[in-house]
Design a protein around this motif. Structure first.
Motif, PDB file in Angstrom:
ATOM      1  N   LEU A 177     -13.068  14.462  11.125  1.00  0.00           N
ATOM      2  CA  LEU A 177     -12.617  13.195  11.709  1.00  0.00           C
ATOM      3  C   LEU A 177     -12.681  13.166  13.229  1.00  0.00           C
ATOM      4  O   LEU A 177     -12.834  12.113  13.825  1.00  0.00           O
ATOM      5  CB  LEU A 177     -11.188  12.879  11.240  1.00  0.00           C
ATOM      6  N   GLN A 178     -12.544  14.343  13.865  1.00  0.00           N
ATOM      7  CA  GLN A 178     -12.550  14.310  15.333  1.00  0.00           C
ATOM      8  C   GLN A 178     -13.917  13.897  15.880  1.00  0.00           C
ATOM      9  O   GLN A 178     -14.026  13.464  17.012  1.00  0.00           O
ATOM     10  CB  GLN A 178     -12.109  15.667  15.917  1.00  0.00           C
ATOM     11  N   GLU A 179     -14.952  14.006  15.042  1.00  0.00           N
ATOM     12  CA  GLU A 179     -16.296  13.615  15.488  1.00  0.00           C
ATOM     13  C   GLU A 179     -16.569  12.128  15.284  1.00  0.00           C
ATOM     14  O   GLU A 179     -17.503  11.581  15.836  1.00  0.00           O
ATOM     15  CB  GLU A 179     -17.353  14.396  14.698  1.00  0.00           C
ATOM     16  N   LYS A 180     -15.757  11.486  14.445  1.00  0.00           N
ATOM     17  CA  LYS A 180     -16.022  10.076  14.129  1.00  0.00           C
ATOM     18  C   LYS A 180     -15.555   9.203  15.276  1.00  0.00           C
ATOM     19  O   LYS A 180     -14.602   9.506  15.974  1.00  0.00           O
ATOM     20  CB  LYS A 180     -15.286   9.678  12.845  1.00  0.00           C
ATOM     21  N   LYS A 181     -16.256   8.097  15.433  1.00  0.00           N
ATOM     22  CA  LYS A 181     -15.846   7.118  16.437  1.00  0.00           C
ATOM     23  C   LYS A 181     -15.169   5.968  15.714  1.00  0.00           C
ATOM     24  O   LYS A 181     -15.640   5.526  14.671  1.00  0.00           O
ATOM     25  CB  LYS A 181     -17.068   6.598  17.195  1.00  0.00           C
ATOM     26  N   TYR A 182     -14.068   5.478  16.290  1.00  0.00           N
ATOM     27  CA  TYR A 182     -13.451   4.295  15.690  1.00  0.00           C
ATOM     28  C   TYR A 182     -13.932   3.064  16.436  1.00  0.00           C
ATOM     29  O   TYR A 182     -13.465   2.735  17.514  1.00  0.00           O
ATOM     30  CB  TYR A 182     -11.927   4.380  15.724  1.00  0.00           C
ATOM     31  N   THR A 183     -14.920   2.419  15.865  1.00  0.00           N
ATOM     32  CA  THR A 183     -15.493   1.247  16.519  1.00  0.00           C
ATOM     33  C   THR A 183     -15.337   0.049  15.602  1.00  0.00           C
ATOM     34  O   THR A 183     -14.713   0.132  14.550  1.00  0.00           O
ATOM     35  CB  THR A 183     -16.987   1.456  16.785  1.00  0.00           C
TER      36      THR A 183
ATOM     37  N   TYR B  45      -5.074  13.563  17.549  1.00  0.00           N
ATOM     38  CA  TYR B  45      -3.900  14.255  18.083  1.00  0.00           C
ATOM     39  C   TYR B  45      -3.857  15.704  17.579  1.00  0.00           C
ATOM     40  O   TYR B  45      -3.627  16.640  18.350  1.00  0.00           O
ATOM     41  CB  TYR B  45      -2.641  13.490  17.676  1.00  0.00           C
ATOM     42  N   LEU B  46      -4.111  15.872  16.276  1.00  0.00           N
ATOM     43  CA  LEU B  46      -4.104  17.226  15.711  1.00  0.00           C
ATOM     44  C   LEU B  46      -5.176  18.090  16.367  1.00  0.00           C
ATOM     45  O   LEU B  46      -4.975  19.278  16.597  1.00  0.00           O
ATOM     46  CB  LEU B  46      -4.322  17.179  14.190  1.00  0.00           C
ATOM     47  N   TYR B  47      -6.295  17.470  16.669  1.00  0.00           N
ATOM     48  CA  TYR B  47      -7.364  18.218  17.353  1.00  0.00           C
ATOM     49  C   TYR B  47      -6.848  18.762  18.683  1.00  0.00           C
ATOM     50  O   TYR B  47      -7.039  19.929  19.016  1.00  0.00           O
ATOM     51  CB  TYR B  47      -8.594  17.322  17.557  1.00  0.00           C
ATOM     52  N   ARG B  48      -6.174  17.899  19.425  1.00  0.00           N
ATOM     53  CA  ARG B  48      -5.646  18.325  20.726  1.00  0.00           C
ATOM     54  C   ARG B  48      -4.586  19.413  20.561  1.00  0.00           C
ATOM     55  O   ARG B  48      -4.508  20.344  21.349  1.00  0.00           O
ATOM     56  CB  ARG B  48      -5.045  17.132  21.488  1.00  0.00           C
TER      57      ARG B  48
ATOM     58  N   LYS C  10       0.849  -1.179   0.000  1.00  0.00           N
ATOM     59  CA  LYS C  10       0.000   0.000   0.000  1.00  0.00           C
ATOM     60  C   LYS C  10       0.883   1.226   0.000  1.00  0.00           C
ATOM     61  O   LYS C  10       1.840   1.305   0.773  1.00  0.00           O
ATOM     62  CB  LYS C  10      -0.855   0.015   1.266  1.00  0.00           C
ATOM     63  N   GLU C  11       0.551   2.173  -0.834  1.00  0.00           N
ATOM     64  CA  GLU C  11       1.288   3.433  -0.840  1.00  0.00           C
ATOM     65  C   GLU C  11       0.246   4.536  -0.742  1.00  0.00           C
ATOM     66  O   GLU C  11      -0.698   4.557  -1.526  1.00  0.00           O
ATOM     67  CB  GLU C  11       2.082   3.524  -2.141  1.00  0.00           C
ATOM     68  N   GLY C  12       0.395   5.396   0.249  1.00  0.00           N
ATOM     69  CA  GLY C  12      -0.640   6.397   0.432  1.00  0.00           C
ATOM     70  C   GLY C  12      -0.096   7.805   0.567  1.00  0.00           C
ATOM     71  O   GLY C  12       1.087   8.014   0.820  1.00  0.00           O
ATOM     72  N   TYR C  13      -0.984   8.769   0.378  1.00  0.00           N
ATOM     73  CA  TYR C  13      -0.619  10.162   0.571  1.00  0.00           C
ATOM     74  C   TYR C  13      -1.759  10.844   1.320  1.00  0.00           C
ATOM     75  O   TYR C  13      -2.878  10.935   0.821  1.00  0.00           O
ATOM     76  CB  TYR C  13      -0.365  10.852  -0.767  1.00  0.00           C
ATOM     77  N   ALA C  14      -1.468  11.256   2.533  1.00  0.00           N
ATOM     78  CA  ALA C  14      -2.513  11.817   3.392  1.00  0.00           C
ATOM     79  C   ALA C  14      -2.215  13.276   3.695  1.00  0.00           C
ATOM     80  O   ALA C  14      -1.140  13.603   4.173  1.00  0.00           O
ATOM     81  CB  ALA C  14      -2.594  11.023   4.691  1.00  0.00           C
ATOM     82  N   THR C  15      -3.163  14.149   3.374  1.00  0.00           N
ATOM     83  CA  THR C  15      -3.027  15.556   3.715  1.00  0.00           C
ATOM     84  C   THR C  15      -4.088  15.919   4.742  1.00  0.00           C
ATOM     85  O   THR C  15      -5.279  15.658   4.529  1.00  0.00           O
ATOM     86  CB  THR C  15      -3.232  16.444   2.476  1.00  0.00           C
ATOM     87  N   PHE C  16      -3.643  16.492   5.844  1.00  0.00           N
ATOM     88  CA  PHE C  16      -4.576  16.861   6.911  1.00  0.00           C
ATOM     89  C   PHE C  16      -4.832  18.363   6.895  1.00  0.00           C
ATOM     90  O   PHE C  16      -3.927  19.152   6.626  1.00  0.00           O
ATOM     91  CB  PHE C  16      -4.029  16.436   8.272  1.00  0.00           C
ATOM     92  N   TYR C  17      -6.066  18.702   7.173  1.00  0.00           N
ATOM     93  CA  TYR C  17      -6.464  20.110   7.212  1.00  0.00           C
ATOM     94  C   TYR C  17      -7.123  20.409   8.547  1.00  0.00           C
ATOM     95  O   TYR C  17      -7.905  19.599   9.046  1.00  0.00           O
ATOM     96  CB  TYR C  17      -7.450  20.433   6.088  1.00  0.00           C
ATOM     97  N   VAL C  18      -6.782  21.564   9.104  1.00  0.00           N
ATOM     98  CA  VAL C  18      -7.458  22.029  10.308  1.00  0.00           C
ATOM     99  C   VAL C  18      -8.335  23.194   9.887  1.00  0.00           C
ATOM    100  O   VAL C  18      -7.834  24.209   9.400  1.00  0.00           O
ATOM    101  CB  VAL C  18      -6.441  22.503  11.365  1.00  0.00           C
ATOM    102  N   LYS C  19      -9.645  23.024  10.057  1.00  0.00           N
ATOM    103  CA  LYS C  19     -10.556  24.112   9.701  1.00  0.00           C
ATOM    104  C   LYS C  19     -11.083  24.741  10.981  1.00  0.00           C
ATOM    105  O   LYS C  19     -11.469  24.030  11.912  1.00  0.00           O
ATOM    106  CB  LYS C  19     -11.729  23.580   8.878  1.00  0.00           C
TER     107      LYS C  19
END
Lengths: 353, 456
Positions: free
Chosen positions: B436-442, B389-392, B343-352
């Motif tokens: 993403l900060q609102e999503k639950k990882y279940t 983590y970014l949220y915090r 798997k090769e991925g590219y993830a860009t995170f945004y803080v709004k």
């Protein structure tokens, strides 16, 4: 069930053997060819280009130091400019001899720290090799020293300033000379290093290529545009802000990345590049996407105001467009291209899960 | 009950178990010295700013204290190897090793999980009851036989690794597309003489099919007396080839040597005798203390429990959405799914920030190591962890610029992720639209993951 599997497997083998004939290029492409071409027709000539440009820079500095005239000063500044542009063509090779000298950092760290530079000159005691002085040396430091307002006056009247510039330039020359001489021996191991382990030269090349691309995106466009500060522009993050040659450096960096991708030698000779490897792997779509994107970036870059600081103010949207285009292209570069090459970035164990 | 009694509690020679103790202790010792000498403690457990922990609260010790668990592991390995303060050593090794592995998902490897399990089992097995320092210390009666389950459970564990690795290979990527082996093998195209073959499809198919059949059948061939020697030859060849081709560290050697547990006492007597002659004085033993056994009932129930878990964990993906296993990676870990993914991925995170209507693009490298970025970019649970983590980090923080400072009071974390799986063209993995900060990882399927398009 197992016996069926074997029959099925045999069939598959037959089918895939047939495949092989139609897919001949895949079998014959060698990474060694790519590395050989790159070393002999691109890396070595480009390093010696940079070496001669820096030698010319030193020569013009000496003449200026002995006999300062406005004309000599202009020559000096032009030599600095063409050497700085040449540097864009080799800064991505931050491995092997280049990394031993930490060339990418010592020559190209920006924005330069004018406060540290002035403090160094003032005190007269400094160690240019210490990490804390990385943003007080190299091409960006000279950008400040040679192009700040009243530079001519200040240099010609201050021995300490002259000494500082001389030492910065000599340090650069020393490091490039070292790199060039080490590359003549490193070349052979580079050319052989085609495995996919994270420390093989091919992996180092690919990983540093991607890193340079990301550094270009962030430092030359992203930070000035305020991509990480909620779009508050930061013109003091612009490269070569005093001389205003940022656009030349940006387009040289893009061209360097394009040339290595396409396998274009420094004198225009064509050879094997990443593009050819992708095609050999049957990744024609990725190959053509990347090829056309490089041309697109060139056009977008060319269309910008020749002074990036003015572009930042008046052509913000065009600059953002270029930034976004470069950013979006990372997907093709990092996931599709690197994924197809099977290059590993991890240095520790990996069991592919 | 009589059959169970015979199957599990019949007395058998202790030698295979003693051999296993010595082999596994040595491998642990070599493994931990290797880890320390490569400077990985510093790189993986001291330098990072953030860790993708498995369990909340299990975090690295600060700074150089992180060397302590590694030194304890080293000590524990020595104890296992020599059978000295054996049970304490096994417990020490198990706890320190498992603690280290729980610190960061970035470094998860199936064979580390295997090591944890074996260390756990060793705590309960009387592997020090013969030819051990504990015997010599006159603390422990020397035994020549043990109940058969003490060796059987280790055989079971090894068989589980192979068999489920084989089951996991029965999928169309592996069998019908020879992926990801095709990608990994073609990288050897430059090898002298044989390089051309590595660039061909048929070799990748041959490796894939052979690997699948090997994994599924080898435990049975090892169990049968008639085929054992030939099977072991295959074990050696198979693991040496993988060791040469893939950066899987000490795992091939762990498997090559651990598999010797399948051999009978006659085999182990030879090489153990060789060593024993070196340690002749060690063999003097006066019986002072006997091993205390658990009651058969307790042993039986524990075994049932352990076996059930070991069989259920790798199968858990089949109860969910198995077709998307490689994409979403639900049920991927702890399941012996080895060498299945490229798997090769590219993830860009945004803080709004809703209040100021600002958007900040995150440079992942400001927070994570290169290794962490690489692993995180393709694994949903790590993406979610990083988003939290970014949220915090950004919540109620002040962004300084040369023109103004502004405070972020209600950040929303978004990620745009593209992933290429086993040579497929890259495709959207997570859309930027989700906060993403609102999503639950279940354990429920994650709606914020984009659907998978299996086309090549």
């Amino acid at each position: 069930m197992r016996s069926y599997s074997w029959i099925f497997g045999m069939l598959l083998l037959l089918v895939s053997c047939k495949d092989k004939k139609t897919n001949n290029q895949e079998d014959t492409f060698k990474k060694t060819e790519l590395l050989t071409h790159l070393a002999d027709n691109y890396i070595l000539p480009e390093y010696s280009n940079l070496q001669s440009k820096v030698n010319a820079l030193i020569a013009s500095w000496s003449s200026f130091e002995n006999q300062p005239t406005e004309v000599q000063f202009d020559t000096l500044k032009n030599q600095w400019k063409s050497a700085y542009i040449r540097f864009q063509f080799v800064k991505m090779f931050d491995f092997g001899p280049g990394m031993n000298q930490n060339l990418t950092m010592t020559l190209g760290t920006f924005p330069t720290d004018s406060v540290t530079i002035e403090a160094n000159i003032q005190s007269g005691s400094y160690n240019l090799s210490s990490i804390s002085n990385y943003d007080a040396i190299g091409f960006p430091a000279l950008d400040y020293l040679l192009f700040k307002s009243n530079a001519y006056q200040e240099i010609t009247t201050s021995l300490a300033r002259k000494k500082y510039i001389r030492e910065v330039v000599l340090k650069m020359k020393n490091e490039i000379d070292q790199t060039v001489s080490e590359w003549t021996t490193y070349r052979n191991s580079f050319v052989d290093g085609s495995s996919n382990s994270s420390t093989s030269p091919f992996s180092l090349l690919v990983n540093n290529y991607i890193r340079d691309y990301e550094v270009l995106k962030w430092t030359k466009l992203g930070y000035p545009l305020g991509a990480n500060t909620g779009s508050t522009k930061n013109p003091n993050y612009l490269e070569a802000r005093y001389s205003g040659i940022g656009k030349d450096l940006l387009s040289a960096n893009l061209l360097a990345l394009q040339n290595v991708y396409l396998g274009k030698g420094s004198n225009g000779t064509n050879g094997k590049g990443f593009n050819d490897y992708l095609i050999a792997l049957g990744k024609n779509t990725t190959a053509s996407t990347l090829t056309s994107n490089w041309n697109l970036f060139n056009q977008q870059c060319k269309a910008l105001n020749s002074n990036l600081e003015e572009a930042l103010t008046n052509e913000t949207q065009q600059m953002i467009d270029l930034y976004n285009a470069i950013h979006n292209n990372t997907i093709a570069l990092k996931t599709d291209m690197v994924g197809a090459f099977g290059v590993l970035i991890t240095y520790s164990d990996n069991d592919g899960d | 009950m009589i059959t169970i009694n015979r199957l599990l509690f019949k007395e058998t020679s202790i030698l295979p178990l003693v051999a296993f103790r010595i082999i596994f202790g040595s491998l642990m010792l070599i493994g931990s010295i290797r880890f320390l000498s490569y400077g990985w403690v510093e790189q993986l457990y001291i330098q990072p700013k953030f860790y993708f922990g498995f369990i909340k609260g299990i975090v690295p010790l600060s700074g150089n204290w992180m060397y302590v668990p590694f030194l304890l592991l080293l000590l524990g390995s020595l104890g296992i190897l020599f059978g000295a303060w054996y049970r304490a050593s096994a417990i020490l090794s198990f706890i320190s090793f498992t603690y280290i592995e729980l610190l960061d998902k970035t470094n998860y490897l199936n064979h580390y999980y295997f090591v944890s399990l074996v260390l756990f089992l060793l705590i309960f097995l009387p592997a020090n009851a013969y030819f051990s320092v504990d015997n010599y210390r006159n603390r422990l009666q020397s035994l020549t036989t043990v109940p058969v389950y003490t060796i059987g459970v280790l055989k079971f564990q090894l068989a589980v690794v192979y068999f489920f690795a084989g089951i996991a290979k029965i999928n169309s990527d592996w069998l019908l597309h020879a992926q990801p082996l095709k990608i990994w093998l073609q990288a050897y195209r430059d090898l002298p003489f044989i390089g051309d073959y590595f660039a061909t499809n048929w070799l990748a198919f041959a490796f894939s099919w052979f690997g699948c059949v090997y994994d599924l059948t080898i435990p049975f061939f090892l169990l049968s007396k008639k085929t054992r020697s030939y099977a072991y030859l295959f074990v050696i060849v198979f693991h040496i080839v993988t060791w040469l081709l893939f950066p899987i560290g000490v795992f091939p050697w762990v498997m090559i040597f651990s598999t010797l547990i399948f051999f009978p006492d006659s085999f182990h007597r030879r090489w153990l005798n060789q060593i024993q002659t070196l340690f002749r004085p060690l063999n003097i033993c006066t019986e002072t203390k006997t091993i205390k056994w658990f009651s058969k009932k307790v042993v039986f129930l524990c075994l049932i429990f352990y076996v059930t878990i070991q069989l259920a964990l790798p199968l858990r993906c089949f109860f969910g959405n198995s077709s998307k296993l490689f994409w979403h990676e639900e049920g991927m870990r702890f399941s012996w799914r080895v060498m299945l993914l490229h798997k090769e991925g590219y993830a860009t995170f945004y803080v709004k920030d809703a209040r100021t209507n600002r958007e900040i693009q995150v440079r992942n490298e400001d927070f994570l190591t290169e290794n962490q970025v690489d692993q995180m970019s393709t694994q949903p649970d790590m993406i979610k962890q990083f988003a939290d983590y970014l949220y915090r980090v950004y919540n109620d923080s002040v962004i300084h610029t040369n023109q103004e400072d502004f405070r972020i009071t209600s950040p929303s974390i978004h990620a745009q992720v593209y992933v290429s799986l086993n040579g497929r063209p890259s495709q959207l993995f997570i859309s930027k639209t989700h906060a993403l900060q609102e999503k639950k990882y279940t354990f429920a399927p994650h709606k914020w993951l984009a659907p998978f398009n299996p086309a090549w």
